[in-house]
Design a protein around this motif. Structure first.
Motif, short mmCIF file in Angstrom:
data_model
loop_
_atom_site.label_atom_id
_atom_site.label_comp_id
_atom_site.label_asym_id
_atom_site.label_seq_id
_atom_site.Cartn_x
_atom_site.Cartn_y
_atom_site.Cartn_z
N UNK A 95 12.56 -8.16 0.37
CA UNK A 95 11.06 -8.74 0.11
C UNK A 95 10.05 -7.30 0.80
N UNK A 96 10.44 -7.37 2.09
CA UNK A 96 9.61 -6.65 2.98
C UNK A 96 9.40 -5.61 2.62
N UNK A 97 10.80 -4.95 2.42
CA UNK A 97 10.72 -3.11 1.09
C UNK A 97 10.60 -3.23 0.45
N UNK A 98 10.97 -4.26 -0.31
CA UNK A 98 9.57 -3.67 -1.94
C UNK A 98 8.64 -4.20 -1.71
N UNK A 99 7.60 -4.69 -0.50
CA UNK A 99 6.42 -4.91 -1.02
C UNK A 99 5.71 -3.42 -0.44
#
Length: 209
Positions: free
Chosen positions: A197-201
């Protein structure tokens, strides 16, 4: 001591139901809340994420790469009070107006004698961290490493991959630039869904630049 700090206990819907010491919460796997603050910058169309390297004397996850600044929220604190961690660990004053709230990421980690169920309140700060821009709390943090987003994705997609990362280390108040090899195993234990989720953000932030 940190293990005797009193934290809030929550149900699965993030509603407070009680309080307990940090030691009890981690031994019983009670849901509690934490504060995460990720610093990043964008240079030459590449997003750079800053990771702290935890000090060697830390009880949990020594010498592992972790969130730029983070910590548990005490029973009497609000989420906004978590910004004290940035000041304590990095010596940088950050106000809520300077940060982007990314959301609450539920994280479940089960290790030997350690059950960590957290509601992590995740914030982003767009600020470059160069030599002399910060002052580390050395008993907590030994270095700050800059990790290109493309490198971070490669390391997490390929557990056998390695990368040389540049960073700033500090000892007895003196800072210097260093390089070290890292692979996925050197990153602090966290749910894969959290990193995804962090990388996607971060990818979405890069897309709009």
């Amino acid at each position: 001591m940190a293990e005797n700090e009193v934290l809030k206990i929550f149900d699965h819907n993030y509603q407070q139901i009680s309080t307990a010491t940090r030691q009890v919460i981690h031994s019983q796997g009670f849901w509690h809340e934490t504060f995460h603050c990720w610093f990043y910058t964008i240079k030459e169309h590449e997003l750079i994420v800053y990771f702290q390297k935890r000090a060697s004397q830390k009880k949990d996850f020594p010498n592992q790469l972790d969130i730029t600044a983070a910590g548990h929220l005490l029973a009497e604190e609000t989420v906004i009070d978590g910004f004290r961690e940035v000041k304590e660990e990095l010596g940088i004053d950050v106000s809520i107006d300077q940060a982007q709230f990314l959301g609450v990421f539920p994280v479940e980690i089960a290790l030997e004698n350690f059950i960590d169920n957290e509601f992590t309140n995740v914030y982003l700060v767009d600020q470059e961290l160069l030599l002399g821009d910060f002052y580390l709390q050395e008993e907590e943090v030994s270095c700050i490493f800059s990790v290109p987003l493309s490198t971070l994705k490669e390391l997490f997609e390929n557990p056998s991959a390695e990368a040389i990362l540049k960073g700033v280390t500090q000892k007895n108040g003196q800072q210097e630039i260093i390089e070290e090899y890292f692979s996925k195993k050197d990153f602090c234990a966290n749910a894969q869904s959290y990193y995804d989720r962090l990388i996607e953000s971060f990818e979405k932030i890069l897309e709009i630049q």
